[in-house]
Design a protein around this motif. Structure first.
Motif, PDB file in Angstrom:
ATOM      1  N   GLY A  93       0.797  -1.221   0.000  1.00 43.02           N
ATOM      2  CA  GLY A  93       0.000   0.000   0.000  1.00 43.02           C
ATOM      3  C   GLY A  93       0.828   1.267   0.000  1.00 43.02           C
ATOM      4  O   GLY A  93       0.434   2.272  -0.619  1.00 43.02           O
ATOM      5  N   SER A 150      -4.121  -1.899  -7.187  1.00 43.08           N
ATOM      6  CA  SER A 150      -5.513  -1.622  -6.801  1.00 43.08           C
ATOM      7  C   SER A 150      -6.476  -2.557  -7.522  1.00 43.08           C
ATOM      8  O   SER A 150      -7.464  -3.022  -6.932  1.00 43.08           O
ATOM      9  CB  SER A 150      -5.873  -0.168  -7.118  1.00 43.08           C
ATOM     10  OG  SER A 150      -5.094   0.719  -6.347  1.00 43.08           O
ATOM     11  N   ASN A 205      -8.981  -5.084  -5.612  1.00 47.54           N
ATOM     12  CA  ASN A 205     -10.426  -5.051  -5.881  1.00 47.54           C
ATOM     13  C   ASN A 205     -10.936  -6.383  -6.419  1.00 47.54           C
ATOM     14  O   ASN A 205     -12.077  -6.778  -6.145  1.00 47.54           O
ATOM     15  CB  ASN A 205     -10.745  -3.931  -6.879  1.00 47.54           C
ATOM     16  CG  ASN A 205     -10.531  -2.555  -6.284  1.00 47.54           C
ATOM     17  OD1 ASN A 205     -10.671  -2.363  -5.080  1.00 47.54           O
ATOM     18  ND2 ASN A 205     -10.174  -1.586  -7.117  1.00 47.54           N
ATOM     19  N   THR A 214      -7.901  -5.361   2.029  1.00 47.19           N
ATOM     20  CA  THR A 214      -8.540  -4.270   2.769  1.00 47.19           C
ATOM     21  C   THR A 214      -7.495  -3.398   3.444  1.00 47.19           C
ATOM     22  O   THR A 214      -7.597  -2.159   3.431  1.00 47.19           O
ATOM     23  CB  THR A 214      -9.510  -4.845   3.820  1.00 47.19           C
ATOM     24  OG1 THR A 214     -10.403  -5.767   3.199  1.00 47.19           O
ATOM     25  CG2 THR A 214     -10.324  -3.727   4.461  1.00 47.19           C
ATOM     26  N   ARG A 264      -5.855  -1.142   0.875  1.00 49.70           N
ATOM     27  CA  ARG A 264      -6.647   0.041   0.493  1.00 49.70           C
ATOM     28  C   ARG A 264      -6.580   1.119   1.569  1.00 49.70           C
ATOM     29  O   ARG A 264      -6.526   2.318   1.260  1.00 49.70           O
ATOM     30  CB  ARG A 264      -8.093  -0.375   0.235  1.00 49.70           C
ATOM     31  CG  ARG A 264      -8.250  -1.283  -0.971  1.00 49.70           C
ATOM     32  CD  ARG A 264      -9.687  -1.654  -1.227  1.00 49.70           C
ATOM     33  NE  ARG A 264     -10.473  -0.500  -1.643  1.00 49.70           N
ATOM     34  CZ  ARG A 264     -11.757  -0.549  -1.972  1.00 49.70           C
ATOM     35  NH1 ARG A 264     -12.394  -1.708  -1.916  1.00 49.70           N
ATOM     36  NH2 ARG A 264     -12.403   0.525  -2.336  1.00 49.70           N
ATOM     37  N   ARG A 269      -3.020   2.634   1.392  1.00 45.41           N
ATOM     38  CA  ARG A 269      -2.913   3.439   0.169  1.00 45.41           C
ATOM     39  C   ARG A 269      -3.616   4.788   0.339  1.00 45.41           C
ATOM     40  O   ARG A 269      -3.070   5.840  -0.026  1.00 45.41           O
ATOM     41  CB  ARG A 269      -3.523   2.667  -0.999  1.00 45.41           C
ATOM     42  CG  ARG A 269      -3.618   3.469  -2.300  1.00 45.41           C
ATOM     43  CD  ARG A 269      -4.344   2.681  -3.373  1.00 45.41           C
ATOM     44  NE  ARG A 269      -4.604   3.513  -4.537  1.00 45.41           N
ATOM     45  CZ  ARG A 269      -5.655   4.290  -4.697  1.00 45.41           C
ATOM     46  NH1 ARG A 269      -6.582   4.368  -3.730  1.00 45.41           N
ATOM     47  NH2 ARG A 269      -5.802   5.011  -5.790  1.00 45.41           N
TER      48      ARG A 269
END
Length: 396
Positions: free
Chosen positions: A146, A161, A165, A274, A277, A280
């Motif tokens: 991240g 990413s 996802n 998770t 994210r 990031r």
């Protein structure tokens, strides 16, 4: 021997947990005395919610510690079956206790005549061992990926990413089902995933040290050797298992049961995107701050800026999320055990015990209720602890 009354059962259970009560009192006394010198941890004791959550969490941590290391608290072998104790109510005495045997089943017996109290106590060690460690590994993966995704942006961010996802697009329970089914385990996929996922702590620690001491070669080499050599040995022991797809390493210091490794890898794999994210997003925000620009002006390298400028300033949200994620992981472990996936069927983990007890729930409450309350209390404690940490971190 007469059965114990409700009061007798309660007092006997409280007495069995005496080492835990003493440890909690000592921990709180020392922590409150020196809380002004303990940073964010010390500030936690200014929050009532945080203290309650911390007490609940540490209750089960101490329970797991004493039951595993010193064989205290539990009264019987959690796998032992005693004749005529099948589905007996709490406080039932053993028919013919031997010398040194505890005379009663404090919380009754389950459908296989095993002690419910002992299984609840020993089951805490499984949850306390797997959930925090798996969450820590997930954070290592998420942070290592991240930080550069948020800092560099561009194609690297787009690719990472997209992969995160893609994993998050699957329903969590379905993903767990796929990873822990015997057919998938037989292919060796969880072990191959462990090879990849477990290398991230090595990368993280190595880059962390090198980015700090690269201008001091002697200190850098010494610190890298002290940290990485033991970690590499642990890593090789983790991924190596005799009779499995990966069994080439001769210095195998310990073996992890196949079911435990599968569950561990599954939890890390599911939680890592998770965390990625979150890290990031924090990096995208923090990299615009003045102190990051100052570090860039000084000529600091990107990994130094990411690990020693950005990451420390993101610690508040990450610590809070870490506590919450341990709670989520605990629930996931319970869910897997409830569905009979991952850990062996005889395992005393709370999910498996609840699953076994719920089949006779309309007749006997005592086999399923204690592990369910234990699971609830630990998750509640983690959530309250996270709320307390969030409350105190916002005051900084």
């Amino acid at each position: 021997m007469e059965p114990l009354s409700f009061g007798g059962v309660t007092s006997a259970i409280l007495w069995q947990f005496m080492p835990v009560w003493i440890s909690l009192i000592a921990l709180f006394a020392v922590s409150i005395t020196y809380k002004r010198k303990l940073g964010l941890y010390g500030k936690l004791f200014d929050s009532t919610i945080g203290m309650i959550g911390f007490a609940l969490v540490m209750f089960w941590v101490f329970t797991a510690f004493y039951s595993t290391v010193f064989d205290l608290i539990y009264t019987h072998d959690p796998l032992a079956q005693v004749s005529r104790m099948k589905n007996k109510v709490p406080g039932t005495p053993l028919p013919k206790p031997g010398d040194g045997d505890y005379a009663h089943y404090l919380l009754g017996g389950d459908k296989l005549a095993r002690d419910v109290f002992s299984r609840m106590v020993v089951g805490s060690a499984i949850v306390v061992a797997i959930a925090p460690l798996a969450t820590l590994f997930a954070f290592m993966v998420g942070i290592t990926l991240g930080l550069p995704a948020g800092y560099y942006g561009g194609r690297l961010d787009t690719v990472l990413s997209f992969l995160a996802n893609l994993i998050l697009a699957f329903p969590v329970i379905l993903l767990f089902y796929l990873l822990v089914t015997p057919e998938i385990v037989a292919t060796g996929l969880p072990q191959y995933m462990a090879v990849v996922l477990f290398v991230f702590p090595l990368v993280f620690c190595g880059v962390l040290i090198h980015s700090r001491y690269r201008t001091q070669p002697s200190k850098n080499a010494l610190r890298l050797a002290i940290v990485l050599i033991p970690l590499i040995l642990i890593y090789m022991s983790l991924i190596n298992e005799s009779g499995s797809k990966i069994a080439f390493w001769p210095l195998d210091f310990f073996d992890i049961p196949g079911g435990t490794l599968v569950v561990f890898v599954s939890v890390v794999f599911v939680n890592s995107p998770t965390v990625f994210r979150i890290v990031r997003g924090l990096t995208l925000d923090i990299k615009t701050r003045d102190y990051v620009a100052a570090a860039q002006t000084r000529g600091e390298r990107p990994w130094y800026i990411m690990l020693w400028e950005i990451l420390p300033n993101a610690r508040g949200p990450l610590i809070v999320d870490f506590c919450l994620r341990i709670g989520y992981t605990t629930i996931l472990l319970g869910t897997l055990g409830f569905f009979g996936l991952g850990l062996p069927p005889e395992s005393p983990d709370w999910g498996s015990t609840i699953n076994e007890g719920r089949k006779l729930l309309s007749v006997y409450l005592h086999p399923a209720l204690p592990p369910a309350i234990a699971l609830l209390s630990l998750v509640l404690g983690l959530n309250l602890l996270a709320d307390g940490l969030r409350e105190e971190s916002l005051r900084d």
